[in-house]
Design a protein around this motif. Sequence first.
Motif, PDB file in Angstrom:
ATOM      1  N   ARG A 143      35.951  53.750  33.331  1.00  0.00           N
ATOM      2  CA  ARG A 143      36.291  52.456  33.895  1.00  0.00           C
ATOM      3  C   ARG A 143      36.063  52.555  35.401  1.00  0.00           C
ATOM      4  NH1 ARG A 143      35.978  51.798  29.260  1.00  0.00           N
ATOM      5  NH2 ARG A 143      37.418  50.723  27.826  1.00  0.00           N
ATOM      6  N   HIS A 199      37.994  51.034  38.233  1.00  0.00           N
ATOM      7  CA  HIS A 199      39.118  50.256  38.738  1.00  0.00           C
ATOM      8  C   HIS A 199      39.272  50.338  40.255  1.00  0.00           C
ATOM      9  CE1 HIS A 199      40.472  49.277  34.776  1.00  0.00           C
ATOM     10  NE2 HIS A 199      40.785  50.518  34.456  1.00  0.00           N
ATOM     11  N   PRO A 217      42.040  53.429  29.123  1.00  0.00           N
ATOM     12  CA  PRO A 217      42.117  52.741  27.837  1.00  0.00           C
ATOM     13  C   PRO A 217      42.917  53.571  26.842  1.00  0.00           C
ATOM     14  CG  PRO A 217      39.903  53.614  28.208  1.00  0.00           C
ATOM     15  CD  PRO A 217      40.660  53.796  29.482  1.00  0.00           C
ATOM     16  N   ASP A 253      44.219  49.521  17.140  1.00  0.00           N
ATOM     17  CA  ASP A 253      42.759  49.531  17.056  1.00  0.00           C
ATOM     18  C   ASP A 253      42.219  50.063  15.736  1.00  0.00           C
ATOM     19  OD1 ASP A 253      41.965  49.001  20.096  1.00  0.00           O
ATOM     20  OD2 ASP A 253      43.618  50.425  20.101  1.00  0.00           O
ATOM     21  N   VAL A 297      34.547  52.855  23.250  1.00  0.00           N
ATOM     22  CA  VAL A 297      35.518  52.615  24.326  1.00  0.00           C
ATOM     23  C   VAL A 297      35.082  53.336  25.596  1.00  0.00           C
ATOM     24  CG1 VAL A 297      37.889  53.070  25.079  1.00  0.00           C
ATOM     25  CG2 VAL A 297      37.461  52.127  22.803  1.00  0.00           C
ATOM     26  N   ARG A 325      33.778  49.316  25.745  1.00  0.00           N
ATOM     27  CA  ARG A 325      34.491  48.419  24.846  1.00  0.00           C
ATOM     28  C   ARG A 325      35.974  48.402  25.194  1.00  0.00           C
ATOM     29  NH1 ARG A 325      34.336  48.390  18.175  1.00  0.00           N
ATOM     30  NH2 ARG A 325      36.008  46.846  17.863  1.00  0.00           N
ATOM     31  N   LEU A 326      36.575  47.231  25.236  1.00  0.00           N
ATOM     32  CA  LEU A 326      37.989  47.118  25.565  1.00  0.00           C
ATOM     33  C   LEU A 326      38.857  47.415  24.350  1.00  0.00           C
ATOM     34  CD1 LEU A 326      38.085  43.867  27.747  1.00  0.00           C
ATOM     35  CD2 LEU A 326      37.902  46.242  28.524  1.00  0.00           C
ATOM     36  N   THR A 327      39.907  48.202  24.552  1.00  0.00           N
ATOM     37  CA  THR A 327      40.876  48.419  23.489  1.00  0.00           C
ATOM     38  C   THR A 327      41.783  47.193  23.401  1.00  0.00           C
ATOM     39  OG1 THR A 327      42.500  49.420  24.973  1.00  0.00           O
ATOM     40  CG2 THR A 327      40.878  50.901  23.967  1.00  0.00           C
ATOM     41  N   LYS A 328      42.554  47.120  22.340  1.00  0.00           N
ATOM     42  CA  LYS A 328      43.429  45.952  22.167  1.00  0.00           C
ATOM     43  C   LYS A 328      44.518  45.896  23.234  1.00  0.00           C
ATOM     44  CE  LYS A 328      42.459  45.141  17.305  1.00  0.00           C
ATOM     45  NZ  LYS A 328      42.990  44.996  15.927  1.00  0.00           N
ATOM     46  N   GLU A 349      44.091  46.828  26.297  1.00  0.00           N
ATOM     47  CA  GLU A 349      43.408  46.308  27.483  1.00  0.00           C
ATOM     48  C   GLU A 349      43.235  44.799  27.386  1.00  0.00           C
ATOM     49  OE1 GLU A 349      40.332  49.334  29.409  1.00  0.00           O
ATOM     50  OE2 GLU A 349      40.037  49.209  27.241  1.00  0.00           O
ATOM     51  N   VAL A 350      42.850  44.325  26.215  1.00  0.00           N
ATOM     52  CA  VAL A 350      42.660  42.883  26.008  1.00  0.00           C
ATOM     53  C   VAL A 350      43.973  42.137  26.239  1.00  0.00           C
ATOM     54  CG1 VAL A 350      42.139  41.103  24.295  1.00  0.00           C
ATOM     55  CG2 VAL A 350      40.711  43.155  24.435  1.00  0.00           C
ATOM     56  N   LYS A 400      49.809  47.257  30.905  1.00  0.00           N
ATOM     57  CA  LYS A 400      49.614  48.204  32.007  1.00  0.00           C
ATOM     58  C   LYS A 400      50.924  48.922  32.333  1.00  0.00           C
ATOM     59  CE  LYS A 400      45.893  45.526  34.219  1.00  0.00           C
ATOM     60  NZ  LYS A 400      45.820  44.433  33.236  1.00  0.00           N
TER      61      LYS A 400
END
Length: 386
Positions: free
Chosen positions: A17, A19, A315, A334, A361, A365-368, A370-371, A375
């Motif tokens: 990622r 960030h 993630p 997931d 990932v 690909r975003l994990t659930k 993350e969606v 945090k």
Amino acid sequence: MKELLGYWRQDNQVGIRNHLLIVSSVVCANRATELIAEAIPGAIPVTHQHGCAQIGADMEMVFRTLEGIGKNPNVGAVLVVGLGCESIDAADLASRIGESGKPVDFVSIQKDGGTAQTVEKGIKKAKKMAEYLGMMKREPFGWEKLILGTECGGSDTTSGIVANPVTGRVADRVVNLGGTVILSETTEIIGAEHIMAKRAATPELGQKILELINQVERRYMRLGVDFRGGNPSPGNVKGGLTTLEEKSLGAIHKAGTSTVQEILVYAQRPSKKGLVIMDTPGHDVESMTGMAAGGSQVIIFTTGRGTPTGYPICPVIKITGNPQTWKQMGDDIDINASTAILGKETLAEIEEKLFSYLIDVINGRLTKSEVMGHKEFGITRISMSL
């Protein structure tokens, strides 16, 4: 096998990622940290209740953790927000994170004219960092650059039968490909430490594993309480786990069958490849913080009872072996491993599914979690505040 794609850093680490981190050095700077992050699309605020009224090893551990979070390869740039009179100095923290070569800066509420002016100044600095990160592209990298964290939360009987063994199979594959895997949660090795000790690279390391567990047990005994009231947790008991040993025998399956190479203190970066143990509490969020500060780019999190927990910079891939949990919490999990419990798939088939998802990932690909915007962040403590 698909190639891995990530963001190369100047210190030769690779993030999956990219960030922009706005991190508070002290609890007093939390609101300014949040306001700066809110003004920058995609910026991640990291706030906490620490940074002052701490001394000795306790303060050193919090500093090491914040430094490690800033140096995590998933973080491309960092703005530290301080108050000005705290124990963990913002300028010092920024300097240490800056050793990684990534863009790092700081602001101070007392020196920059109060909250409003600090936020304005911080936004200007953070915008420049965001522009820099926006120009970066993913490039190929090898498995030797990956540090995989493993975690379990809300365990039940299916965790040790399916979810943890499948995770362990994937962990073995990561190790065999040259990567590093962290087994965390020291309290959830209690009762199974003799098994992990036999898997140590040397007899001396095996003895250190036994000593680590003895140390943790003595730590709780000094409190004068029976920690079985918290581990196994009430949810663990409702899920069919009857003893801590039973829970631990299932939990260590996350580590697969690889040889243990070293023991890490909380938030320490591994110095060796392969399987390592990190001394973290069983508290999920605090444990994940330790692994992230140690450099983990991605975490596989097994759960029998179900949990939505995610992490700010890594993630988190959720997997459950409980069919009822999958039915009720599919939006948060997931990988459905309950098909093995129901006899519809083998562990080998679910292993392939999890490994393929892990690669996706890693590549973006975003994990659930993350969606959903999870945090959760927390740092463990050694002693009380002064």
